[in-house]
Every structure is written in structure tokens, then in C-alpha cells.
Design an enzyme around this catalytic site. Structure first.
Site, PDB file in Angstrom:
ATOM      1  N   HIS A 151      25.539   2.640  62.155  1.00 35.71           N
ATOM      2  CA  HIS A 151      25.479   2.347  63.584  1.00 35.71           C
ATOM      3  C   HIS A 151      24.042   2.149  64.069  1.00 35.71           C
ATOM      4  O   HIS A 151      23.805   1.452  65.052  1.00 35.71           O
ATOM      5  CB  HIS A 151      26.136   3.465  64.391  1.00 35.71           C
ATOM      6  CG  HIS A 151      27.533   3.773  63.974  1.00 35.71           C
ATOM      7  ND1 HIS A 151      28.579   2.889  64.151  1.00 35.71           N
ATOM      8  CD2 HIS A 151      28.061   4.860  63.352  1.00 35.71           C
ATOM      9  CE1 HIS A 151      29.692   3.427  63.673  1.00 35.71           C
ATOM     10  NE2 HIS A 151      29.402   4.615  63.181  1.00 35.71           N
ATOM     11  N   HIS A 199      16.883   8.277  66.902  1.00 33.23           N
ATOM     12  CA  HIS A 199      17.518   7.009  66.553  1.00 33.23           C
ATOM     13  C   HIS A 199      17.195   5.975  67.621  1.00 33.23           C
ATOM     14  O   HIS A 199      16.644   6.305  68.671  1.00 33.23           O
ATOM     15  CB  HIS A 199      19.034   7.174  66.392  1.00 33.23           C
ATOM     16  CG  HIS A 199      19.732   7.549  67.661  1.00 33.23           C
ATOM     17  ND1 HIS A 199      19.961   8.856  68.047  1.00 33.23           N
ATOM     18  CD2 HIS A 199      20.256   6.786  68.660  1.00 33.23           C
ATOM     19  CE1 HIS A 199      20.589   8.882  69.204  1.00 33.23           C
ATOM     20  NE2 HIS A 199      20.775   7.630  69.609  1.00 33.23           N
ATOM     21  N   HIS A 225      18.325   1.977  69.585  1.00 31.57           N
ATOM     22  CA  HIS A 225      19.299   0.937  69.929  1.00 31.57           C
ATOM     23  C   HIS A 225      18.509  -0.340  70.184  1.00 31.57           C
ATOM     24  O   HIS A 225      17.408  -0.304  70.739  1.00 31.57           O
ATOM     25  CB  HIS A 225      20.095   1.334  71.173  1.00 31.57           C
ATOM     26  CG  HIS A 225      20.825   2.638  71.025  1.00 31.57           C
ATOM     27  ND1 HIS A 225      22.132   2.714  70.599  1.00 31.57           N
ATOM     28  CD2 HIS A 225      20.420   3.915  71.231  1.00 31.57           C
ATOM     29  CE1 HIS A 225      22.496   3.981  70.548  1.00 31.57           C
ATOM     30  NE2 HIS A 225      21.478   4.736  70.936  1.00 31.57           N
ATOM     31  N   HIS A 239      15.904   7.265  71.285  1.00 30.40           N
ATOM     32  CA  HIS A 239      16.407   8.564  71.703  1.00 30.40           C
ATOM     33  C   HIS A 239      15.916   9.646  70.748  1.00 30.40           C
ATOM     34  O   HIS A 239      16.132   9.553  69.537  1.00 30.40           O
ATOM     35  CB  HIS A 239      17.941   8.574  71.707  1.00 30.40           C
ATOM     36  CG  HIS A 239      18.547   7.672  72.722  1.00 30.40           C
ATOM     37  ND1 HIS A 239      19.866   7.252  72.658  1.00 30.40           N
ATOM     38  CD2 HIS A 239      18.033   7.103  73.846  1.00 30.40           C
ATOM     39  CE1 HIS A 239      20.125   6.462  73.690  1.00 30.40           C
ATOM     40  NE2 HIS A 239      19.022   6.360  74.423  1.00 30.40           N
ATOM     41  N   THR A 264      26.161   8.756  73.906  1.00 29.69           N
ATOM     42  CA  THR A 264      26.534   7.347  74.093  1.00 29.69           C
ATOM     43  C   THR A 264      27.349   6.807  72.928  1.00 29.69           C
ATOM     44  O   THR A 264      27.573   5.602  72.839  1.00 29.69           O
ATOM     45  CB  THR A 264      25.288   6.462  74.300  1.00 29.69           C
ATOM     46  OG1 THR A 264      24.477   6.488  73.120  1.00 29.69           O
ATOM     47  CG2 THR A 264      24.475   6.944  75.497  1.00 29.69           C
ATOM     48  N   THR A 265      27.777   7.692  72.041  1.00 28.88           N
ATOM     49  CA  THR A 265      28.670   7.330  70.940  1.00 28.88           C
ATOM     50  C   THR A 265      29.809   8.340  70.901  1.00 28.88           C
ATOM     51  O   THR A 265      29.658   9.477  71.383  1.00 28.88           O
ATOM     52  CB  THR A 265      27.937   7.332  69.590  1.00 28.88           C
ATOM     53  OG1 THR A 265      27.362   8.630  69.360  1.00 28.88           O
ATOM     54  CG2 THR A 265      26.826   6.285  69.568  1.00 28.88           C
TER      55      THR A 265
END
Length: 305
Positions: A87, A114, A116, A139, A218-219
Site C-alpha cells: 500500500h 509512511h 502517500h 505520516h 486513513t486505512t
């Protein structure tokens, strides 16, 4: 028997790039995929205090308690483990780094970092500020050192940094960028050459202003257990550094679907209030020996887990 063989053959020639778990919208468009896009995410993902959100700065309220954080152990240089978790790229953190202050109810230990991103300059961040998205969003996830069911709403504290494309190489990001080709496939792992978390952050003078609200992961399972700190001032990285993420990382083993657009759509703010820092003081980024007691607390808690 012939029917069984035909079904087995069909299954062989048309493998799924994903299991039946969750994925991002871009992955659902792959004809080989059977994963669940954001509209079908399970768990708490349909609840009313979800993340990310659009932050309307004119509607935020100043909270004088939102002072700059004390960053303990952020200056430690380590060789960080990283992986392609199917992801995003995830960096495992450890060694006692934690954050104090900023009106947090306790000390929070850094557990992972991680990012995005997209392959465009203005649609890769999860949060937006006054309707503006950025190229990427980083994040740094922290976990509360003492947690119980009664205070589960503040189990995690996430520091979110917007990232935009500039014309200078960001030396702090370069160790991570250099390691990306070694984790192209899902579930692959590697190590980032020696660097510190502090290297990846903006200068302390750029970290006075931030926004605060209560939200969710958010996951999936989108648990509403997060105190969000979203910094207003973006980090800048070079365009070539930015493009290395979508160029080198893949969602699938066959390396046909580049990893990009790993962004959850914006969620309604609802009745929540977003606050902003007054932050008149200085950000304190202190070496480990300087704050011995909180550092030992981080280390002991990590050891006992």
C-alpha cells in the site's frame, strides 16, 4: 472432470493481483483485481469522525495550548528497516524516539513512518488545506505509551507533513529515495542507510504552525483513535526524488501497476472543530541525553511491549 480442469485453467491464466482485502481506487480499475476500494472499506470506515479532511483555515480556532513539540531522540542516526507493504513504503521506527507536549495527554513513541503520493504535483496528499492538495504527504505515527479502553480515542498521535516539489535535492530524504529500488515488489524489505528522523523534517522555524483535530486512521479498519497534527508549512523535495516513488514501487508482484494515488478520499468534517497552534515559542529538538527521564520512559515501554 473436464469442467473442473477448465475452471482450474481459467484460474491459472487470470490470477488476481490482490487478495480480497482493501485497496485504493486505482487498484480497483485493474481488471485482474478483486480487492475492495475505499467505498467498500470495512470496519469503522463509515463512521463520522474519519480522516483525512480538508482544513479550512478561516474556520480554525486558536488553541494556546498547542505549543511546539519536544522531539526526543529524533536526532538519532540509524539504519532504518523499510518495506513495501503493498500500500505504501513503510519505515519501522524504534530506539526510543518519542514526542512530548503539543497538548498531547501523554508521551507518544514513534513506531512507523509512511507516505502517500501521486505522480502529479497537486493530488498526492491525503489532507488538503483550503482545498489545496500537495504532491505527497508524510505520516509519522506515534503510539501512546500508556493506553487503555477508556482512552482509546487518543491511542495514536500522527504528525502529518505536506510535501511539495521544488528545485533542490532534499538531502534528508535521499537515503530513503536511494533504497526504493530494493523494495519494488510487495512485501519486499530493505534498509535505509544511516540517517535520522530529524533529517527529514523542516527546519524548526517552519514547525511553529500546525492544525489539530481528532480523527481516524486513513486505512482500514479506519479506527477513530488518532490525534492528528497537520503542519501548515510543506517540506520540499526535488522533482526527481518525488518521481522515484511511483517509478520504483509497485502494487503487484508482476510489477505492472505502479504504486501511486495511494490516497483515501476526503471525509466529512461533521461537527468536529479544527484547532490551530499559537506556537510563540521555539521548537525543541533535543539529543537523547538532554531529556533522560522521558527517553528512558520511551525505551522501557518499548522493551516491555
Amino acid at each position: 472432470m473436464q469442467l473442473l480442469l477448465a475452471l482450474l485453467a481459467l484460474a491459472y491464466v487470470a490470477p488476481s493481483t490482490e487478495d480480497s482485502g482493501w485497496c485504493y481506487e486505482i487498484q480497483t480499475k485493474d481488471p485482474r483485481s478483486s480487492c475492495l476500494g475505499p467505498e467498500k472499506w470495512p470496519g469503522a470506515c463509515k463512521e463520522n469522525q474519519q480522516s483525512p479532511i480538508n482544513i479550512v483555515t478561516a474556520r480554525t480556532k486558536v488553541n494556546p495550548r498547542l505549543t511546539p513539540f519536544i522531539l526526543v531522540g529524533y536526532d538519532q542516526k540509524q539504519q532504518w528497516p523499510i518495506k513495501n507493504n503493498q500500500h505504501t513504503v513503510e519505515m519501522t521506527l524504534g530506539g526510543g524516539a518519542c514526542i512530548i507536549g503539543g497538548d498531547l495527554p501523554a508521551r507518544y513513541e514513534a513506531v512507523q513512518l509512511h507516505l502517500h503520493w501521486s505522480n502529479g504535483n497537486d493530488n498526492g496528499s491525503e489532507h488538503s488545506i483550503d482545498g489545496r492538495h500537495f504532491a505527497m504527504e508524510m505520516h509519522i505515527v506515534h503510539k501512546k505509551l500508556t493506553s487503555s479502553k477508556e482512552d482509546s480515542k487518543d491511542k495514536f498521535a500522527v504528525l502529518a507533513f505536506m510535501i511539495e516539489v521544488g528545485d533542490k535535492v532534499n538531502k534528508g530524504f535521499q537515503p530513503l529515495v536511494e533504497a526504493l529500488p530494493s523494495i519494488s515488489k510487495p512485501h519486499s524489505t530493505s534498509t535505509v542507510r544511516e540517517s535520522s528522523l530529524q533529517d527529514m523534517l523542516p527546519p524548526s522555524t517552519k514547525m511553529y504552525t500546525y492544525f489539530r483535530y481528532n480523527g481516524s486512521l486513513t486505512t482500514p479498519n479506519c479506527d477513530e483513535t488518532v490525534i492528528w497534527t497537520v503542519y501548515k508549512q510543506p517540506i520540499k523535495i526535488h522533482k526527481n526524488q518525488f518521481l522515484e516513488f511511483s517509478k520504483n514501487l509497485y502494487y503487484d508482484e508482476d510489477q505492472k501497476l505502479n504504486m501511486k494515488d495511494n490516497v483515501r478520499p476526503l471525509q466529512p468534517l461533521g461537527k468536529r472543530q479544527v484547532f490551530k497552534s499559537h506556537a510563540p515559542g521555539q521548537l525543541l529538538s533535543l539529543p537523547l541525553p538532554t531529556l533522560l527521564v522521558p527517553t528512558l520512559t520511551c525505551l522501557v515501554a518499548n522493551f516491555l511491549q
